[in-house]
Design a protein around this motif. Sequence first.
Motif, PDB file in Angstrom:
ATOM      1  N   ARG A   1      28.493  -1.312  53.399  1.00 58.48           N
ATOM      2  CA  ARG A   1      27.089  -0.929  53.370  1.00 58.48           C
ATOM      3  C   ARG A   1      26.460  -1.444  52.075  1.00 58.48           C
ATOM      4  NH1 ARG A   1      24.790   3.869  55.730  1.00 58.48           N
ATOM      5  NH2 ARG A   1      26.939   4.569  56.094  1.00 58.48           N
TER       6      ARG A   1
ATOM      7  N   TYR B   1      22.361  -1.724  49.950  1.00 53.74           N
ATOM      8  CA  TYR B   1      20.943  -1.353  49.957  1.00 53.74           C
ATOM      9  C   TYR B   1      20.264  -1.959  48.744  1.00 53.74           C
ATOM     10  CZ  TYR B   1      16.592   1.239  49.808  1.00 53.74           C
ATOM     11  OH  TYR B   1      15.264   1.560  49.769  1.00 53.74           O
TER      12      TYR B   1
ATOM     13  N   ASP C   1      12.319  -2.139  64.345  1.00 60.52           N
ATOM     14  CA  ASP C   1      13.183  -1.029  63.951  1.00 60.52           C
ATOM     15  C   ASP C   1      13.177   0.121  64.953  1.00 60.52           C
ATOM     16  OD1 ASP C   1      10.586  -0.247  63.309  1.00 60.52           O
ATOM     17  OD2 ASP C   1      10.987   0.032  61.173  1.00 60.52           O
TER      18      ASP C   1
ATOM     19  N   THR D   1      18.834   2.264  63.332  1.00 62.94           N
ATOM     20  CA  THR D   1      18.166   0.983  63.546  1.00 62.94           C
ATOM     21  C   THR D   1      19.156  -0.168  63.401  1.00 62.94           C
ATOM     22  OG1 THR D   1      17.452   1.060  61.237  1.00 62.94           O
ATOM     23  CG2 THR D   1      15.880   1.791  62.885  1.00 62.94           C
TER      24      THR D   1
ATOM     25  N   ASP E   1      18.800  -4.430  58.260  1.00 57.85           N
ATOM     26  CA  ASP E   1      17.685  -3.537  58.556  1.00 57.85           C
ATOM     27  C   ASP E   1      16.675  -3.672  57.427  1.00 57.85           C
ATOM     28  OD1 ASP E   1      15.904  -1.541  59.122  1.00 57.85           O
ATOM     29  OD2 ASP E   1      17.327   0.110  58.941  1.00 57.85           O
TER      30      ASP E   1
ATOM     31  N   THR F   1      12.638   8.637  65.108  1.00 55.79           N
ATOM     32  CA  THR F   1      13.183   8.113  63.864  1.00 55.79           C
ATOM     33  C   THR F   1      12.296   8.573  62.716  1.00 55.79           C
ATOM     34  OG1 THR F   1      14.147   6.162  64.915  1.00 55.79           O
ATOM     35  CG2 THR F   1      13.735   6.024  62.550  1.00 55.79           C
TER      36      THR F   1
ATOM     37  N   GLU G   1      21.586   5.662  60.059  1.00 55.01           N
ATOM     38  CA  GLU G   1      20.966   4.339  60.115  1.00 55.01           C
ATOM     39  C   GLU G   1      21.085   3.748  61.516  1.00 55.01           C
ATOM     40  OE1 GLU G   1      19.238   3.558  57.682  1.00 55.01           O
ATOM     41  OE2 GLU G   1      20.059   4.697  56.013  1.00 55.01           O
TER      42      GLU G   1
ATOM     43  N   GLY H   1      11.567   8.082  58.806  1.00 57.51           N
ATOM     44  CA  GLY H   1      11.739   7.320  57.574  1.00 57.51           C
ATOM     45  C   GLY H   1      10.459   7.415  56.788  1.00 57.51           C
TER      46      GLY H   1
ATOM     47  N   THR I   1      18.522  -2.281  54.135  1.00 62.24           N
ATOM     48  CA  THR I   1      19.893  -1.791  54.311  1.00 62.24           C
ATOM     49  C   THR I   1      20.661  -2.819  55.131  1.00 62.24           C
ATOM     50  OG1 THR I   1      19.232   0.533  54.248  1.00 62.24           O
ATOM     51  CG2 THR I   1      21.342   0.030  55.287  1.00 62.24           C
TER      52      THR I   1
ATOM     53  N   GLY J   1      17.460   8.399  61.179  1.00 60.50           N
ATOM     54  CA  GLY J   1      16.716   8.028  59.982  1.00 60.50           C
ATOM     55  C   GLY J   1      17.114   8.879  58.796  1.00 60.50           C
ATOM     56  N   GLY J   2      16.703   8.418  57.609  1.00 65.17           N
ATOM     57  CA  GLY J   2      17.145   9.053  56.379  1.00 65.17           C
ATOM     58  C   GLY J   2      16.778  10.519  56.267  1.00 65.17           C
TER      59      GLY J   2
END
Length: 452
Positions: A27, A29, A225, A407, A7, A239, A405, A241, A14, A378-379
């Motif tokens: 995971r 990042y 995304d 996406t 992503d 979403t 996450e 972000g 990510t 989303g975050g």
Amino acid sequence: MSILAVDQGTTGTTCLVVDDDLAILGRGYAELPQHFPRPGWVEHDPDEIWASVLAAAEQALAAARTTPEAVAITNQRETTVLWERTTGRHVGNAIVWQDRRTAERCAELPADLLRERTGLVPDPYFSATKLEWLLRDRDPRGLAFGTVDAWLVWKLTGGRVHATDETNASRTLLCSLATLDWDDELLDLFGVPREVLPEIRPSGADFGQGELLGLTLPVRGVAGDQQAALFAAGGAKATFGTGAFVLVETDAEPRHGVLRTAAARLGAEPPLRALEGAVFVTGAALQWLRDALGLLDDTAESEELARSVSDTGGVVFVPALTGLGSPWWRADVRGSISGITRGTTRAHLVRAALEATAFQTADVLAAMPQLESLRVDGGMTRNRWLMQFLADVLGIPVETAREPEQTALGAALLALGERRPSPVGERFEPATDVSELYAAWRDALGRLLSVS
């Protein structure tokens, strides 16, 4: 079967290693440096994009301790990369979707033609005027254009494949939404030769054999995304972000201010369409409060700060830091913070930024088909205060995804060749009438629109 889902986002990359039950095995990042050469200009170094993918993938693979069977890609859309075919070297920095340098050019474009042909509006957000700007003083022979997905496919395959998917192509202003192919009239309008363009494939198609960190893996499943997150949500989603993006999979005609776009599909499925509303600045407002004003050490502090005050103390924040997207589409508007007094604290400003996220989402949904509930990912959905406030503003239940996450999970589902929604996390029911707060925000927005 396990998938490495990449992503590649605006502020970082990510990578997730997931199994066929969408359980996360590993995971990683890596942040992506931002470059702001002039006011309103936003750029990324394509080599730094690729380096962030390598770093995040290395972390994810090390944590998973398994070898994936394929790599899938989802990406920040519209961001425009130009490179040399023979060397693979990029030609200047990538122009990011947030960049506003082509606003004057967009004002000259035939809005009705673009809306009818592409489902989009003439805005600097989209790729065509960015590519036109990059090509303005260059011989296009031997050059290759791509959105970030095509750049990553090129890097993974060692230049053997120059291809994008339908969802990314549909965000360029160069692709006919009816045919899902490059449109000759639009290519002429922007002075783009067909030879620089990638092949367009369905999102669930194969994109060649890739090499990554010593592994040889098929590249399968590519989508922008927001369409990847829609694929994971199963029909309608928002979403949150850097910006906020609301998509509903439907063939319905759009109302004022929302866009039509291609939706992700598996290779054997017929072409699919969606309506989309795009808010340029949501999480980016918190990043601005953190990086430019020093009001936050970490954006995760925002929930605690919002809860520490009963309201914003009259502060209203319209975060048009890169213009306004849906449903207004005003590239010329700049942000404003009003209602500040000597009693205003950083908590009031942070809460006002979070409230603006919900208000802008409500503006978009007002131009969409009525929803009974909203699936979010989303975050920013980790902020439970914001999710409850969003449910209050919208007046409908808000459901978070179990894994924020989405996406990456959407890309993984495309690689797996399966259409099924990802698991739900928490449900927030409307609890408080906040219509007066929304009305005050709309008043501030109206004043800003009238003077810009």
